[in-house]
Design a protein around this motif. Structure first.
Motif, PDB file in Angstrom:
ATOM      1  N   ASN A 262       0.866  -1.174   0.000  1.00 18.77           N
ATOM      2  CA  ASN A 262       0.000   0.000   0.000  1.00 18.77           C
ATOM      3  C   ASN A 262       0.913   1.238   0.000  1.00 18.77           C
ATOM      4  O   ASN A 262       1.569   1.520   0.995  1.00 18.77           O
ATOM      5  CB  ASN A 262      -0.884  -0.045   1.253  1.00 18.77           C
ATOM      6  N   PHE A 263       0.958   1.946  -1.131  1.00 17.19           N
ATOM      7  CA  PHE A 263       1.873   3.091  -1.285  1.00 17.19           C
ATOM      8  C   PHE A 263       1.168   4.425  -1.010  1.00 17.19           C
ATOM      9  O   PHE A 263       1.668   5.475  -1.419  1.00 17.19           O
ATOM     10  CB  PHE A 263       2.473   3.091  -2.700  1.00 17.19           C
ATOM     11  N   ASP A 264       0.019   4.365  -0.346  1.00 13.36           N
ATOM     12  CA  ASP A 264      -0.752   5.582  -0.066  1.00 13.36           C
ATOM     13  C   ASP A 264       0.118   6.620   0.659  1.00 13.36           C
ATOM     14  O   ASP A 264       0.880   6.280   1.567  1.00 13.36           O
ATOM     15  CB  ASP A 264      -1.940   5.184   0.821  1.00 13.36           C
ATOM     16  N   LEU A 265      -0.025   7.896   0.266  1.00 14.45           N
ATOM     17  CA  LEU A 265       0.832   8.934   0.864  1.00 14.45           C
ATOM     18  C   LEU A 265       0.450   9.230   2.310  1.00 14.45           C
ATOM     19  O   LEU A 265       1.281   9.662   3.106  1.00 14.45           O
ATOM     20  CB  LEU A 265       0.752  10.218   0.032  1.00 14.45           C
ATOM     21  N   GLU A 266      -0.808   9.017   2.666  1.00 14.95           N
ATOM     22  CA  GLU A 266      -1.267   9.381   4.011  1.00 14.95           C
ATOM     23  C   GLU A 266      -1.233   8.215   4.992  1.00 14.95           C
ATOM     24  O   GLU A 266      -1.003   8.404   6.181  1.00 14.95           O
ATOM     25  CB  GLU A 266      -2.729   9.895   3.952  1.00 14.95           C
ATOM     26  N   ASP A 267      -1.527   7.004   4.517  1.00 12.83           N
ATOM     27  CA  ASP A 267      -1.739   5.909   5.453  1.00 12.83           C
ATOM     28  C   ASP A 267      -0.993   4.642   5.018  1.00 12.83           C
ATOM     29  O   ASP A 267      -1.589   3.619   4.726  1.00 12.83           O
ATOM     30  CB  ASP A 267      -3.247   5.610   5.568  1.00 12.83           C
ATOM     31  N   SER A 268       0.339   4.752   4.932  1.00 10.24           N
ATOM     32  CA  SER A 268       1.106   3.566   4.536  1.00 10.24           C
ATOM     33  C   SER A 268       2.262   3.386   5.514  1.00 10.24           C
ATOM     34  O   SER A 268       2.540   4.254   6.334  1.00 10.24           O
ATOM     35  CB  SER A 268       1.641   3.739   3.121  1.00 10.24           C
ATOM     36  N   HIS A 269       2.958   2.244   5.395  1.00 10.62           N
ATOM     37  CA  HIS A 269       4.143   2.007   6.218  1.00 10.62           C
ATOM     38  C   HIS A 269       5.315   2.834   5.678  1.00 10.62           C
ATOM     39  O   HIS A 269       5.224   3.413   4.596  1.00 10.62           O
ATOM     40  CB  HIS A 269       4.473   0.519   6.238  1.00 10.62           C
ATOM     41  N   VAL A 270       6.439   2.851   6.421  1.00  5.97           N
ATOM     42  CA  VAL A 270       7.509   3.808   6.105  1.00  5.97           C
ATOM     43  C   VAL A 270       8.103   3.621   4.702  1.00  5.97           C
ATOM     44  O   VAL A 270       8.239   4.600   3.948  1.00  5.97           O
ATOM     45  CB  VAL A 270       8.591   3.835   7.231  1.00  5.97           C
ATOM     46  N   ILE A 271       8.449   2.407   4.302  1.00  2.80           N
ATOM     47  CA  ILE A 271       9.127   2.243   3.002  1.00  2.80           C
ATOM     48  C   ILE A 271       8.223   2.627   1.828  1.00  2.80           C
ATOM     49  O   ILE A 271       8.604   3.480   1.014  1.00  2.80           O
ATOM     50  CB  ILE A 271       9.723   0.817   2.849  1.00  2.80           C
ATOM     51  N   PRO A 272       7.007   2.052   1.703  1.00  5.91           N
ATOM     52  CA  PRO A 272       6.179   2.457   0.556  1.00  5.91           C
ATOM     53  C   PRO A 272       5.837   3.950   0.578  1.00  5.91           C
ATOM     54  O   PRO A 272       5.793   4.597  -0.473  1.00  5.91           O
ATOM     55  CB  PRO A 272       4.920   1.592   0.698  1.00  5.91           C
ATOM     56  N   GLY A 273       5.633   4.507   1.769  1.00  2.00           N
ATOM     57  CA  GLY A 273       5.330   5.941   1.884  1.00  2.00           C
ATOM     58  C   GLY A 273       6.491   6.792   1.362  1.00  2.00           C
ATOM     59  O   GLY A 273       6.285   7.744   0.596  1.00  2.00           O
ATOM     60  N   LEU A 274       7.723   6.434   1.744  1.00  2.00           N
ATOM     61  CA  LEU A 274       8.897   7.218   1.297  1.00  2.00           C
ATOM     62  C   LEU A 274       9.134   7.059  -0.213  1.00  2.00           C
ATOM     63  O   LEU A 274       9.503   8.019  -0.895  1.00  2.00           O
ATOM     64  CB  LEU A 274      10.161   6.798   2.062  1.00  2.00           C
ATOM     65  N   ILE A 275       8.907   5.865  -0.726  1.00  3.88           N
ATOM     66  CA  ILE A 275       9.091   5.646  -2.169  1.00  3.88           C
ATOM     67  C   ILE A 275       8.139   6.560  -2.952  1.00  3.88           C
ATOM     68  O   ILE A 275       8.543   7.268  -3.874  1.00  3.88           O
ATOM     69  CB  ILE A 275       8.858   4.156  -2.553  1.00  3.88           C
ATOM     70  N   HIS A 276       6.874   6.555  -2.548  1.00  5.84           N
ATOM     71  CA  HIS A 276       5.877   7.353  -3.266  1.00  5.84           C
ATOM     72  C   HIS A 276       6.198   8.850  -3.150  1.00  5.84           C
ATOM     73  O   HIS A 276       6.161   9.598  -4.136  1.00  5.84           O
ATOM     74  CB  HIS A 276       4.484   7.042  -2.710  1.00  5.84           C
ATOM     75  N   LYS A 277       6.558   9.265  -1.925  1.00  5.77           N
ATOM     76  CA  LYS A 277       6.851  10.677  -1.668  1.00  5.77           C
ATOM     77  C   LYS A 277       8.043  11.147  -2.513  1.00  5.77           C
ATOM     78  O   LYS A 277       8.025  12.239  -3.098  1.00  5.77           O
ATOM     79  CB  LYS A 277       7.202  10.826  -0.182  1.00  5.77           C
ATOM     80  N   CYS A 278       9.059  10.330  -2.588  1.00  5.19           N
ATOM     81  CA  CYS A 278      10.264  10.691  -3.334  1.00  5.19           C
ATOM     82  C   CYS A 278       9.961  10.755  -4.840  1.00  5.19           C
ATOM     83  O   CYS A 278      10.405  11.670  -5.543  1.00  5.19           O
ATOM     84  CB  CYS A 278      11.362   9.666  -3.035  1.00  5.19           C
ATOM     85  N   TYR A 279       9.183   9.791  -5.301  1.00  3.40           N
ATOM     86  CA  TYR A 279       8.816   9.768  -6.717  1.00  3.40           C
ATOM     87  C   TYR A 279       8.007  11.009  -7.089  1.00  3.40           C
ATOM     88  O   TYR A 279       8.243  11.643  -8.134  1.00  3.40           O
ATOM     89  CB  TYR A 279       8.024   8.488  -7.001  1.00  3.40           C
ATOM     90  N   ARG A 280       7.082  11.387  -6.203  1.00  9.11           N
ATOM     91  CA  ARG A 280       6.261  12.586  -6.452  1.00  9.11           C
ATOM     92  C   ARG A 280       7.122  13.849  -6.438  1.00  9.11           C
ATOM     93  O   ARG A 280       6.936  14.761  -7.229  1.00  9.11           O
ATOM     94  CB  ARG A 280       5.158  12.704  -5.391  1.00  9.11           C
ATOM     95  N   ALA A 281       8.103  13.889  -5.497  1.00 11.31           N
ATOM     96  CA  ALA A 281       9.007  15.050  -5.409  1.00 11.31           C
ATOM     97  C   ALA A 281       9.800  15.194  -6.713  1.00 11.31           C
ATOM     98  O   ALA A 281      10.022  16.303  -7.209  1.00 11.31           O
ATOM     99  CB  ALA A 281       9.946  14.899  -4.221  1.00 11.31           C
ATOM    100  N   LYS A 282      10.204  14.061  -7.277  1.00 10.51           N
ATOM    101  CA  LYS A 282      10.950  14.103  -8.544  1.00 10.51           C
ATOM    102  C   LYS A 282      10.049  14.610  -9.670  1.00 10.51           C
ATOM    103  O   LYS A 282      10.441  15.486 -10.451  1.00 10.51           O
ATOM    104  CB  LYS A 282      11.475  12.705  -8.885  1.00 10.51           C
ATOM    105  N   GLN A 283       8.835  14.083  -9.721  1.00  5.30           N
ATOM    106  CA  GLN A 283       7.903  14.492 -10.783  1.00  5.30           C
ATOM    107  C   GLN A 283       7.556  15.969 -10.704  1.00  5.30           C
ATOM    108  O   GLN A 283       7.438  16.653 -11.712  1.00  5.30           O
ATOM    109  CB  GLN A 283       6.599  13.694 -10.641  1.00  5.30           C
ATOM    110  N   ASN A 284       7.370  16.465  -9.467  1.00  5.37           N
ATOM    111  CA  ASN A 284       6.884  17.844  -9.271  1.00  5.37           C
ATOM    112  C   ASN A 284       7.995  18.860  -9.028  1.00  5.37           C
ATOM    113  O   ASN A 284       7.703  20.024  -8.753  1.00  5.37           O
ATOM    114  CB  ASN A 284       5.910  17.892  -8.081  1.00  5.37           C
ATOM    115  N   ASN A 285       9.263  18.388  -9.034  1.00  6.58           N
ATOM    116  CA  ASN A 285      10.388  19.285  -8.711  1.00  6.58           C
ATOM    117  C   ASN A 285      10.203  19.980  -7.370  1.00  6.58           C
ATOM    118  O   ASN A 285      10.402  21.191  -7.253  1.00  6.58           O
ATOM    119  CB  ASN A 285      10.542  20.366  -9.797  1.00  6.58           C
ATOM    120  N   THR A 286       9.809  19.209  -6.375  1.00  6.49           N
ATOM    121  CA  THR A 286       9.623  19.768  -5.019  1.00  6.49           C
ATOM    122  C   THR A 286      10.612  19.065  -4.075  1.00  6.49           C
ATOM    123  O   THR A 286      11.134  17.993  -4.414  1.00  6.49           O
ATOM    124  CB  THR A 286       8.175  19.544  -4.528  1.00  6.49           C
TER     125      THR A 286
END
Ligand code: NDP
Length: 328
Positions: free
Chosen positions: A180-204
């Motif tokens: 479960n890679f949900d940004l709000e309600d996931s465990h640490v590894i899937p949450g960080l993967i999704h967050k990092c991927y989004r940061a790359k996509q959005n240049n944030t």
């Protein structure tokens, strides 16, 4: 007589990993599918296990000889704190129905899945299988934890009253494809993967909550799958087994985040937000019992866990490849 293995929760992180391993390992290996074996991976659309009528129908449809029971209402800290009764009640109903119909339909063996949060809040580390009932679990998830603990109590009662071969596994933090890679309600590894991927996509910036210093033991879902298959075939005792990498394999959240940054190819601002809580510094669990039990079979080689970096890289790549197909 043929073997029918019913995996409840078959569409989740762990269920999908068992499906992958059983279908890809060679027949001759310790973990491959054996001739005459049928594996069924059921999710909630096959039947809501909170409901006894639907649970009985599922058992009548597949007539399992063995059950790996993974289905559960699971969630992150926020959900666990907010919905304590729902976590207690739903999981209690699911577990009671699965064990009851396993008994009445003459299932030969059941392995249910617990979690290290069943352990007492105040406990001496490392965690081991003897300490489960030594004190109350942490109050933040006492609904989920108490429902899971009761499975161990029920397993002992089923054994004493009816001689059932029911047992349980206690995995540490799991990660892998189909998490479960949900940004709000996931465990640490899937949450960080999704967050990092989004940061790359959005240049944030990529901001990791906490200092990054806490240490955790993570198990790759494909390794966990192999250990469940080992338990199913080679372990016949009611006492639970902790399924984990060794204590010496603890990794810091910072090293997890570093590896994710590298694999995602993120080159923007990367920081730790130390105003956010870190949680406990470490909560190591011992895998001594697991390794001792597995090494009793002298015909088999020592079990090798997938190196953490390799497993994390595989998971990041799976997420990126499946992002547009709905992995979230
Ligand atoms: P997931 O959340 O990925 O999957 C949950 C599974 O349970 C899904 O297949 C879901 O079906 C099924 N399910 C949920 N509610 C019901 C219901 N009422 N009736 C029938 N099926 C239901 O879980 P994981 O794979 O992460 O976890 C598997 C087990 O491992 C759980 O028991 C969990 O407590 C335990 N565990 C997990 C850890 C982790 O880090 N992930 C750590 C330690 C233990 P559907 O898809 O249809 O909703």
């Amino acid at each position: 007589m043929s073997t029918v293995v019913l995996v409840t929760g078959g569409s989740g992180l762990v269920g999908k990993a068992i499906e992958h391993v059983i279908n890809t390992e060679p027949e001759s290996s310790r973990f491959g599918k054996r001739p005459g074996e049928k594996w069924v991976f059921a999710n909630s659309t096959e039947g809501d296990l909170k409901d006894p009528v639907q649970t009985e129908k599922l058992f009548e449809k597949y007539k399992p000889t063995h059950v790996i029971h993974l289905a559960a209402l699971v969630g992150g800290l926020f959900k666990n704190m907010k919905y304590k009764l729902t976590f207690l009640r739903d999981n209690t109903l699911i577990n009671d129905n699965v064990l009851h119909f396993s008994h009445t339909k003459n299932v030969q063996k059941v392995i249910s899945c617990l979690s290290t949060c069943v352990f007492p809040d105040k406990v001496t580390y490392p965690l081991d299988e003897t300490k489960i009932h030594d004190g109350p679990p942490h109050e933040s998830n006492f609904g989920y934890a108490n429902a899971k603990r009761m499975v161990d109590v029920m397993n002992h009662a089923y054994k004493e009253e009816f001689g059932c071969n029911f047992t349980s596994a206690i995995p540490t933090n799991v990660f892998g494809p189909h998490d479960n890679f949900d940004l709000e309600d996931s465990h640490v590894i899937p949450g960080l993967i999704h967050k990092c991927y989004r940061a790359k996509q959005n240049n944030t910036p990529f901001a990791v909550s906490g200092t990054g210093k806490p240490l955790r033991q993570f198990i790759f879902s494909y390794d966990l799958a192999r250990l469940f298959i080992w338990m199913l075939r080679e372990y016949d005792d009611v006492e639970p087994v902790i399924l984990s990498v060794g204590e010496e394999e603890e990794v810091s959240i910072k090293s997890v985040a570093d590896k994710i940054v590298k694999t995602v190819g993120f080159q923007g601002e990367y920081k730790f937000d130390s105003t956010k809580a870190d949680g406990q510094f470490r909560k190591p669990a011992s895998n001594k019992r697991l390794l001792t039990l597995m090494s009793q079979n002298k015909n088999e080689q020592q079990f090798k866990f997938t190196p953490f970096d390799e497993a994390l890289e595989y998971t990041v790549k799976w997420f990126v490849e499946n992002y547009n197909k709905g992995a979230r």
